[in-house]
Write a protein that holds these residues in place. Structure first.
Motif, short mmCIF file in Angstrom:
data_model
loop_
_atom_site.label_atom_id
_atom_site.label_comp_id
_atom_site.label_asym_id
_atom_site.label_seq_id
_atom_site.Cartn_x
_atom_site.Cartn_y
_atom_site.Cartn_z
N GLY A 187 -23.76 14.84 24.72
CA GLY A 187 -25.12 15.08 25.98
C GLY A 187 -24.57 17.18 26.29
O GLY A 187 -25.24 17.31 24.93
N ASP A 188 -23.90 17.42 26.41
CA ASP A 188 -24.23 19.24 26.38
C ASP A 188 -22.14 19.89 26.16
O ASP A 188 -22.68 20.75 25.86
CB ASP A 188 -24.67 20.25 27.76
N THR A 189 -21.76 18.49 25.79
CA THR A 189 -20.24 18.90 25.25
C THR A 189 -20.06 18.65 24.01
O THR A 189 -20.74 18.66 23.76
CB THR A 189 -19.19 18.05 26.10
N ILE A 190 -18.81 19.35 23.21
CA ILE A 190 -18.26 19.83 21.99
C ILE A 190 -17.54 19.44 21.38
O ILE A 190 -16.02 19.67 22.96
CB ILE A 190 -18.85 21.31 21.38
N GLU A 191 -17.04 18.71 21.40
CA GLU A 191 -15.69 18.54 20.04
C GLU A 191 -15.57 18.93 18.62
O GLU A 191 -16.67 18.05 17.99
CB GLU A 191 -15.32 16.23 20.38
N VAL A 192 -14.79 18.58 18.33
CA VAL A 192 -14.31 19.11 17.20
C VAL A 192 -14.25 17.24 16.54
O VAL A 192 -12.82 17.22 16.66
CB VAL A 192 -12.96 19.98 16.65
N THR A 193 -14.32 16.85 15.48
CA THR A 193 -14.44 15.72 14.66
C THR A 193 -13.79 16.30 13.49
O THR A 193 -12.95 14.96 12.92
CB THR A 193 -15.72 14.74 14.39
N PHE A 194 -13.82 17.05 12.87
CA PHE A 194 -12.65 17.34 11.36
C PHE A 194 -12.95 19.12 10.84
O PHE A 194 -13.95 19.80 11.44
CB PHE A 194 -13.39 17.28 10.39
N SER A 195 -11.59 19.73 11.33
CA SER A 195 -11.03 21.47 11.68
C SER A 195 -10.59 21.32 9.81
O SER A 195 -11.20 22.88 9.97
CB SER A 195 -10.00 21.02 12.04
N ALA A 196 -11.13 21.04 8.51
CA ALA A 196 -11.13 21.38 7.51
C ALA A 196 -9.41 22.67 7.59
O ALA A 196 -9.56 23.45 6.35
CB ALA A 196 -12.26 22.28 6.91
N GLY A 197 -8.92 21.89 7.99
CA GLY A 197 -7.73 22.97 7.63
C GLY A 197 -7.03 23.78 8.75
O GLY A 197 -6.54 24.57 8.92
N MET A 198 -8.17 24.28 9.62
CA MET A 198 -8.79 25.83 10.52
C MET A 198 -7.65 25.43 11.16
O MET A 198 -7.04 26.74 12.36
CB MET A 198 -9.88 26.16 10.54
N ASP A 199 -6.91 24.46 11.52
CA ASP A 199 -6.42 24.78 13.24
C ASP A 199 -4.81 24.85 12.74
O ASP A 199 -4.19 24.62 13.51
CB ASP A 199 -6.28 22.97 13.53
N THR A 200 -4.97 24.84 11.12
CA THR A 200 -3.16 24.85 10.88
C THR A 200 -2.69 26.46 11.02
O THR A 200 -3.41 27.50 11.04
CB THR A 200 -3.10 24.87 8.94
N PRO A 201 -1.67 27.02 12.42
CA PRO A 201 -0.90 28.55 11.95
C PRO A 201 -0.78 28.70 10.80
O PRO A 201 -0.29 28.44 9.87
CB PRO A 201 -0.10 27.99 12.58
N LEU A 202 -1.38 30.00 10.88
CA LEU A 202 -1.45 31.00 9.23
C LEU A 202 0.11 31.13 9.13
O LEU A 202 0.76 31.45 10.16
CB LEU A 202 -2.02 32.45 9.53
N GLN A 203 0.63 30.93 7.77
CA GLN A 203 2.16 30.79 7.80
C GLN A 203 2.47 32.71 6.60
O GLN A 203 2.16 32.41 5.69
CB GLN A 203 2.77 29.83 7.05
N LEU A 204 2.59 33.28 7.44
CA LEU A 204 3.01 34.36 6.15
C LEU A 204 4.86 33.96 5.75
O LEU A 204 5.38 34.36 6.30
CB LEU A 204 3.04 35.95 6.64
N THR A 205 4.34 34.68 4.19
CA THR A 205 5.50 34.88 3.53
C THR A 205 5.87 36.03 4.12
O THR A 205 5.62 36.79 4.79
CB THR A 205 5.58 35.39 1.93
N SER A 206 7.37 36.28 3.72
CA SER A 206 8.52 37.20 4.22
C SER A 206 7.59 38.49 3.19
O SER A 206 7.83 39.96 4.05
CB SER A 206 9.76 37.16 3.37
N PRO A 207 7.35 38.81 1.52
CA PRO A 207 7.19 39.49 0.96
C PRO A 207 5.46 39.93 2.19
O PRO A 207 5.24 41.50 2.23
CB PRO A 207 6.51 39.62 0.12
N GLU A 208 4.45 38.93 2.41
CA GLU A 208 3.68 38.94 3.45
C GLU A 208 3.87 39.74 4.68
O GLU A 208 3.05 40.44 4.91
CB GLU A 208 2.97 38.02 3.13
N ALA A 209 4.76 39.19 5.45
CA ALA A 209 4.78 40.27 6.34
C ALA A 209 4.96 41.47 6.48
O ALA A 209 4.69 42.14 7.29
CB ALA A 209 5.97 39.44 7.27
N THR A 210 6.51 41.57 5.03
CA THR A 210 6.84 43.16 5.57
C THR A 210 5.01 44.08 5.02
O THR A 210 5.15 45.59 5.57
CB THR A 210 7.63 42.97 4.17
N GLY A 211 4.76 43.38 4.56
CA GLY A 211 3.75 44.58 4.04
C GLY A 211 2.59 44.61 5.41
O GLY A 211 2.35 45.88 5.22
#
Length: 324
Positions: free
Chosen positions: A67-91
């Protein structure tokens, strides 16, 4: 037209949003994401073309429409939170702190909030020894810088009181903002100056006062499409620029003045750009070169040179007549 960076941020947020709000309607999603229903449809069409390497069936982001609704059936990993390494976070923290100290580039409060969140996330991830949280207030932003940043963000014209160091004068100008640029360790407002009828760079620490106007920023399209050009500016990026036509015998000027070749012609002539602090000084320089240099722009400089040359010729002719 929406900036690419703005749409990219929205696209990156859309998949997690739809996962957190299953079966949301198009109208609800458009309102939550701050776009029109048509733009939402265009964004969904764009996301359908994004996914994992291979980019074939089963690799691309997919949605189910009921109908007029939307639902994700495959996210391709875009739902995974970004993980920063220590050097990346420091930079990232170093960069954010540097940006927060430069007037006009970012909202200091927003930058400090982001710094605090990154510090907290890095600490929670066990990086306490590498990323040290510091309880520090956000840098104080001047009212003028805040007004100019707001004008750029909201695409509004702005009136500025600007101190021109080259002339030691304070003047009020109405400008149409284009963007904020960094030159060295200074931030500048790139804008269309209605007074000069050209693009100028205004150093933030020389904008004494500013007020956003109730009218849209409307620089000419060529000015908005062209990338920032700071190659001409030697000492003060707010200086005006002249376009000159140079004969081959005037090529020595490139060794003595901050000039840039714009176009080389087959007969050895060329067109070049040069900055100047005083139009009177620039006119004298051009007059001293005789026919080897001709002003192509701006028109005000060309008129000044023409008038000065005409006056000099009339004086010479009058002197010749009186001596004969």
């Amino acid at each position: 037209m929406t900036p690419v960076s703005t749409r990219l941020v929205r696209l990156l947020n859309m998949v997690p949003y739809f996962q957190a709000n299953p079966r949301v309607t198009r109208t609800q999603a458009a309102a939550a994401l701050g776009v029109s229903v048509k733009q939402l449809g265009d964004d969904l069409d764009q996301l359908w073309l994004c996914g994992l390497p291979g980019y074939g069936p089963g690799d691309l982001i997919d949605f189910e429409f009921s109908g007029d609704t939307i639902e994700v059936t495959f996210s391709a990993g875009m739902d995974t939170p970004l993980q920063l390494t220590s050097p990346e976070a420091t930079g990232l923290l170093v960069a954010l702190r540097a940006l927060a100290d430069i007037p006009g580039v970012v909202d200091p409060e927003a930058a400090r909030s982001a710094i605090a969140k990154i510090e907290a996330a890095a600490g929670a991830a066990g990086h306490d020894n590498d990323v040290v949280a510091v309880d520090e207030p956000a840098p104080v932003e001047s009212n003028a810088a805040a007004e100019v940043r707001a004008a750029v963000r909201d695409n509004r014209a702005v009136s500025i009181d600007y101190y021109a160091a080259s002339h030691d004068t304070l003047s009020t100008r109405i400008v149409d903002p284009i963007r904020i640029v960094l030159v060295g360790d200074q931030s500048y407002l790139e804008a269309w100056s209605r007074e000069a009828e050209g693009v100028r760079l205004f150093r933030f620490d020389r904008i004494v006062d500013a007020a956003v106007l109730d009218e849209p920023s409307a620089p000419p399209e060529p000015a908005t499409q062209a990338p920032p050009d700071t190659s001409l500016f030697d000492a003060d990026p707010s200086l005006p620029s002249a376009t000159l036509a140079l004969a081959p015998e005037a090529s020595w000027m490139f060794e003595y003045y901050p000039m840039r070749v714009l176009r080389e012609l087959p007969d050895g002539h060329c067109e070049a750009a040069i900055t100047y602090g005083s139009e009177e000084w620039m006119a004298r320089q051009v007059l001293g070169m005789g026919s080897a240099v001709r002003v192509l722009a701006p028109e005000s400089l060309a008129n000044r040179v023409r008038e000065a040359a005409t006056a000099a010729l009339e004086t010479y002719q009058a002197a010749a007549r009186s001596g004969s």
